[in-house]
Structure formats: structure tokens, C-alpha cells
Design a protein around this motif. Structure first.
Motif, PDB file in Angstrom:
ATOM      1  N   PRO A 105       0.783  -1.189  -0.081  1.00 14.82           N
ATOM      2  CA  PRO A 105       0.021  -0.042  -0.086  1.00 14.82           C
ATOM      3  C   PRO A 105       0.700   1.144   0.080  1.00 14.82           C
ATOM      4  CG  PRO A 105      -0.065  -1.149   2.227  1.00 14.82           C
ATOM      5  CD  PRO A 105       0.892  -2.114   1.212  1.00 14.82           C
ATOM      6  N   PRO A 106       0.445   2.287  -0.677  1.00 18.64           N
ATOM      7  CA  PRO A 106       1.166   3.416  -0.566  1.00 18.64           C
ATOM      8  C   PRO A 106       1.465   3.904   0.785  1.00 18.64           C
ATOM      9  CG  PRO A 106      -1.127   3.913  -1.387  1.00 18.64           C
ATOM     10  CD  PRO A 106      -1.146   2.669  -1.243  1.00 18.64           C
ATOM     11  N   SER A 107       2.935   4.379   0.959  1.00 15.23           N
ATOM     12  CA  SER A 107       3.516   4.849   2.265  1.00 15.23           C
ATOM     13  C   SER A 107       2.599   6.120   2.614  1.00 15.23           C
ATOM     14  CB  SER A 107       4.873   4.851   2.135  1.00 15.23           C
ATOM     15  OG  SER A 107       5.142   5.954   2.946  1.00 15.23           O
ATOM     16  N   PRO A 108       2.279   6.394   3.857  1.00 15.85           N
ATOM     17  CA  PRO A 108       3.049   5.544   5.167  1.00 15.85           C
ATOM     18  C   PRO A 108       1.931   4.484   5.684  1.00 15.85           C
ATOM     19  CG  PRO A 108       1.931   7.654   5.724  1.00 15.85           C
ATOM     20  CD  PRO A 108       1.636   7.519   4.467  1.00 15.85           C
ATOM     21  N   ALA A 109       0.948   4.125   5.086  1.00  7.95           N
ATOM     22  CA  ALA A 109       0.020   3.206   5.394  1.00  7.95           C
ATOM     23  C   ALA A 109       0.513   1.893   5.947  1.00  7.95           C
ATOM     24  CB  ALA A 109      -1.069   2.987   4.501  1.00  7.95           C
ATOM     25  N   LYS A 110       0.219   1.193   6.918  1.00  2.00           N
ATOM     26  CA  LYS A 110       0.427   0.235   7.630  1.00  2.00           C
ATOM     27  C   LYS A 110      -0.270  -1.021   6.897  1.00  2.00           C
ATOM     28  CE  LYS A 110      -0.282   2.024  11.177  1.00  2.00           C
ATOM     29  NZ  LYS A 110      -0.940   1.677  12.437  1.00  2.00           N
ATOM     30  N   GLY A 111      -1.013  -0.935   6.147  1.00  2.00           N
ATOM     31  CA  GLY A 111      -2.228  -1.925   5.682  1.00  2.00           C
ATOM     32  C   GLY A 111      -3.077  -1.476   4.766  1.00  2.00           C
ATOM     33  N   ALA A 112      -3.653  -2.305   4.159  1.00  2.70           N
ATOM     34  CA  ALA A 112      -4.514  -1.967   2.992  1.00  2.70           C
ATOM     35  C   ALA A 112      -5.997  -2.618   3.016  1.00  2.70           C
ATOM     36  CB  ALA A 112      -4.014  -2.511   1.595  1.00  2.70           C
ATOM     37  N   ILE A 113      -7.066  -1.805   2.762  1.00  2.00           N
ATOM     38  CA  ILE A 113      -8.437  -1.984   2.682  1.00  2.00           C
ATOM     39  C   ILE A 113      -8.859  -1.921   1.526  1.00  2.00           C
ATOM     40  CG2 ILE A 113     -10.767  -1.614   3.758  1.00  2.00           C
ATOM     41  CD1 ILE A 113      -9.574  -0.212   6.006  1.00  2.00           C
ATOM     42  N   LEU A 114      -9.542  -3.252   1.141  1.00  2.00           N
ATOM     43  CA  LEU A 114     -10.097  -3.267  -0.304  1.00  2.00           C
ATOM     44  C   LEU A 114     -11.468  -3.578  -0.215  1.00  2.00           C
ATOM     45  CD1 LEU A 114      -6.929  -4.075  -0.707  1.00  2.00           C
ATOM     46  CD2 LEU A 114      -7.375  -4.685  -3.215  1.00  2.00           C
ATOM     47  N   ASP A 115     -12.396  -2.925  -0.982  1.00  2.00           N
ATOM     48  CA  ASP A 115     -13.858  -3.246  -1.105  1.00  2.00           C
ATOM     49  C   ASP A 115     -14.306  -3.579  -2.435  1.00  2.00           C
ATOM     50  OD1 ASP A 115     -14.435  -0.036  -1.126  1.00  2.00           O
ATOM     51  OD2 ASP A 115     -16.282  -0.862  -1.701  1.00  2.00           O
ATOM     52  N   GLY A 116     -15.159  -4.441  -2.534  1.00  2.00           N
ATOM     53  CA  GLY A 116     -15.622  -5.068  -3.857  1.00  2.00           C
ATOM     54  C   GLY A 116     -16.697  -6.238  -3.830  1.00  2.00           C
ATOM     55  N   ARG A 117     -16.142  -7.239  -4.678  1.00  2.00           N
ATOM     56  CA  ARG A 117     -17.146  -8.408  -4.656  1.00  2.00           C
ATOM     57  C   ARG A 117     -16.333  -9.677  -4.475  1.00  2.00           C
ATOM     58  NH1 ARG A 117     -19.391  -4.387  -5.365  1.00  2.00           N
ATOM     59  NH2 ARG A 117     -21.629  -3.751  -6.230  1.00  2.00           N
ATOM     60  N   ASP A 118     -15.064  -9.490  -4.854  1.00  2.00           N
ATOM     61  CA  ASP A 118     -14.367 -10.949  -5.034  1.00  2.00           C
ATOM     62  C   ASP A 118     -12.935 -10.893  -4.245  1.00  2.00           C
ATOM     63  OD1 ASP A 118     -13.322  -8.925  -6.723  1.00  2.00           O
ATOM     64  OD2 ASP A 118     -12.749 -10.613  -7.981  1.00  2.00           O
ATOM     65  N   ILE A 119     -12.924  -9.724  -3.336  1.00  2.00           N
ATOM     66  CA  ILE A 119     -11.529  -9.457  -2.641  1.00  2.00           C
ATOM     67  C   ILE A 119     -11.086 -10.684  -1.817  1.00  2.00           C
ATOM     68  CG2 ILE A 119     -10.283  -7.682  -1.313  1.00  2.00           C
ATOM     69  CD1 ILE A 119     -11.623  -6.857  -3.830  1.00  2.00           C
ATOM     70  N   ALA A 120     -11.938 -11.040  -0.810  1.00  2.00           N
ATOM     71  CA  ALA A 120     -11.636 -12.328  -0.091  1.00  2.00           C
ATOM     72  C   ALA A 120     -11.473 -13.476  -0.868  1.00  2.00           C
ATOM     73  CB  ALA A 120     -12.850 -12.177   1.014  1.00  2.00           C
ATOM     74  N   THR A 121     -12.318 -13.535  -1.856  1.00  2.00           N
ATOM     75  CA  THR A 121     -12.120 -15.032  -2.780  1.00  2.00           C
ATOM     76  C   THR A 121     -11.037 -15.207  -3.681  1.00  2.00           C
ATOM     77  OG1 THR A 121     -14.038 -14.271  -4.038  1.00  2.00           O
ATOM     78  CG2 THR A 121     -14.534 -15.625  -2.112  1.00  2.00           C
ATOM     79  N   THR A 122     -10.638 -14.121  -4.356  1.00  2.00           N
ATOM     80  CA  THR A 122     -10.015 -14.115  -5.404  1.00  2.00           C
ATOM     81  C   THR A 122      -8.877 -13.025  -5.437  1.00  2.00           C
ATOM     82  OG1 THR A 122     -11.798 -14.512  -6.700  1.00  2.00           O
ATOM     83  CG2 THR A 122      -9.844 -13.963  -7.934  1.00  2.00           C
ATOM     84  N   VAL A 123      -8.993 -11.826  -5.031  1.00  2.00           N
ATOM     85  CA  VAL A 123      -8.045 -10.894  -5.257  1.00  2.00           C
ATOM     86  C   VAL A 123      -6.959 -11.221  -3.852  1.00  2.00           C
ATOM     87  CG1 VAL A 123      -7.279  -8.625  -4.919  1.00  2.00           C
ATOM     88  CG2 VAL A 123      -9.538  -9.310  -6.229  1.00  2.00           C
TER      89      VAL A 123
END
Ligand code: CDP
Ligand code: CDP
Length: 215
Positions: A105-123
Motif C-alpha cells: 500500500p502507498p506509504s505511510p499506510a501500514k495496511g490496505a483495505i479493499l472493497d468489492g465483490r471478490d476481494i476475499a475469494t480471488t484478489v
């Protein structure tokens, strides 16, 4: 650390994602914007949303600066998005960008959050936290309808409901990365929950998973 948020249209994914991003200092990617931008590019070019090769070309040529176009918030963009989202080479072309964002993730973030339809299953099947945010179709349509009126746009509730149900059906039925809750996701039904309660539920889950993050 990666937080994956999936669910049907207007369930409250973006609202939760923004609040978690702020609380934890994580970078946020609304992946719906990628599909909306590809859909709008196809519409602007020749308008044939069934042209798989044309849509895949548009996805491969997508640049991050194209994601800030206000027109991407329109219903036309949402409908176009859900059509190109069923095309396998379009999804494949957008994978790298999403995975790179999640893992670097772009600095200085320590983590990333993604929202969508298939983030947990595919991405990001390796995401530490998986949330599936849902609500009844009627509640979701009421929320989207109110949002349109608040933005000063005219809208017809029955049309908004029809549009959401049509997109949900297409998202669930497609062969590639259909909309489905990952088996290890926490399902949050927000039908009778305000945004504060949804946020508190997610924070409790994150704490219970012991992944070392505190807001
Ligand atoms: O990102 P997604 O399409 O899933 O939904 P959203 O944009 O976060 O939320 C859709 C609308 O529902 C917004 O107007 C939110 O303010 C509202 N909302 C709500 O009324 N109650 C919630 N628990 C979450 C969102
Ligand atoms: O805000 P809303 O939930 O209404 O839509 P969105 O998240 O911006 O997504 C628009 C469309 O893009 C969805 O109906 C899906 O067809 C597609 N999409 C997808 O297939 N996969 C994702 N990860 C995100 C969006």
C-alpha cells in the motif's frame, strides 16, 4: 495487514471501509471504481459492452488517474461496470493492480483495505480480515435512493431497486469470481444497523482475530 470487504451493491461496504481506513491508518481501494472506469471507457469508445476484446483492452490501458472522474458514480457507470465485470480477461487485467495495492500500500499506510465483490475469494484470499457486508435488497435500494436525492438527482425508487437486483443477479451468476461470501468471512447484515454499529462490529471482529491492530 489486509482487510477485505465484499458484498452486494449499497450494502455499506464503502462506508465501513472508509471508517476502518481512518481508524487504522490504512490505505483504501474501492475496486468498484476500476470496473466502473472500464465500463465507461467502453461506452465512450464504441459502446459495445459485449465486445470482450475491446473491454479487455480498455482494462489493460486503465490508468490510476482515470479513477477520480465524478461520472463514475452514476448509475450508467454501475450498469456498464457490472457487464464488463463478467468478462474474464477484464478481471484478469485488473488483478495485478489490486494485489500490488494490497501487498504494497502507498506509504505511510501500514495496511490496505479493499472493497468489492471478490476481494476475499480471488484478489486477496490471504487477507487477515474478511468481512461480507450485506442487507436486504429493499433496504439497500432505499439507501441508494436517498443518496441520489441527497445529491440533488431525480430518482424513482422502483427503478433503483430494479437496477440493484439486476446487478446483484449478474454479479452472483457470472462464471468468473462471482459474488459470494468467503467461508472464513464475518457476515454482517446491516439491514437494521447504523454505520456506527457496523463499524463497532468490525472492530470487535478484528480484535478477536488477534492480528495485532488497534484503532
Ligand atoms: O459501498 P456500498 O455500495 O456497499 O455502500 P455505501 O456507499 O457504503 O452505502 C450506501 C448508502 O447506505 C450510503 O448512503 C450510506 O450512508 C448508507 N448506509 C446506511 O444507511 N447504513 C449503514 N449501516 C451503512 C451505509
Ligand atoms: O457501489 P456499488 O456497490 O453499487 O458498486 P461498485 O462496488 O462500485 O461496483 C460496481 C460493479 O462493479 C458491481 O456491480 C460489480 O459488477 C463490479 N465489481 C466487481 O465485479 N468486482 C469488484 N471487486 C468490484 C466491483
Amino acid at each position: 495487514m489486509i482487510i477485505a470487504i465484499d458484498g452486494p451493491a449499497a450494502a455499506g461496504k464503502g462506508t465501513l471501509a472508509r471508517r476502518l481506513a481512518e481508524a487504522y491508518g490504512f490505505a483504501l481501494l474501492d475496486t468498484g471504481l476500476l470496473y466502473r472506469a472500464v465500463g465507461m471507457k467502453v461506452v465512450a469508445a464504441d459502446g459495445d459492452l459485449d465486445d470482450e476484446e475491446g473491454a479487455a483492452r480498455a482494462a489493460r490501458a486503465l490508468r490510476p488517474d482515470e479513477l477520480s472522474n465524478p461520472a463514475l458514480r452514476s448509475d450508467a457507470a454501475a450498469q456498464a461496470a457490472s457487464k464488463v465485470a463478467a468478462i474474464a480477461p477484464v478481471r484478469a487485467a485488473l488483478l495485478d493492480f489490486q494485489r500490488t495495492f494490497a501487498h504494497q500500500p502507498p506509504s505511510p499506510a501500514k495496511g490496505a483495505i479493499l472493497d468489492g465483490r471478490d476481494i476475499a475469494t480471488t484478489v486477496c484470499p490471504d487477507a487477515e480480515i474478511k468481512l461480507f457486508v450485506t442487507a436486504s435488497a429493499e433496504i439497500r435500494a432505499k439507501r441508494r435512493y436517498k443518496e441520489l436525492l441527497d445529491r440533488g438527482l431525480s430518482a424513482i425508487y422502483a427503478r433503483v431497486l430494479e437496477d440493484l437486483e439486476e446487478r446483484d443477479a449478474r454479479d452472483k451468476a457470472r462464471a468468473v469470481s462471482p459474488l459470494v461470501a468467503a467461508p472464513d468471512a464475518l457476515v454482517i447484515d446491516t439491514s437494521a444497523m447504523d454505520a456506527d454499529r457496523v463499524f463497532a462490529t468490525a472492530v470487535d471482529f478484528i480484535k478477536s482475530r488477534n492480528v495485532g491492530e488497534r484503532p
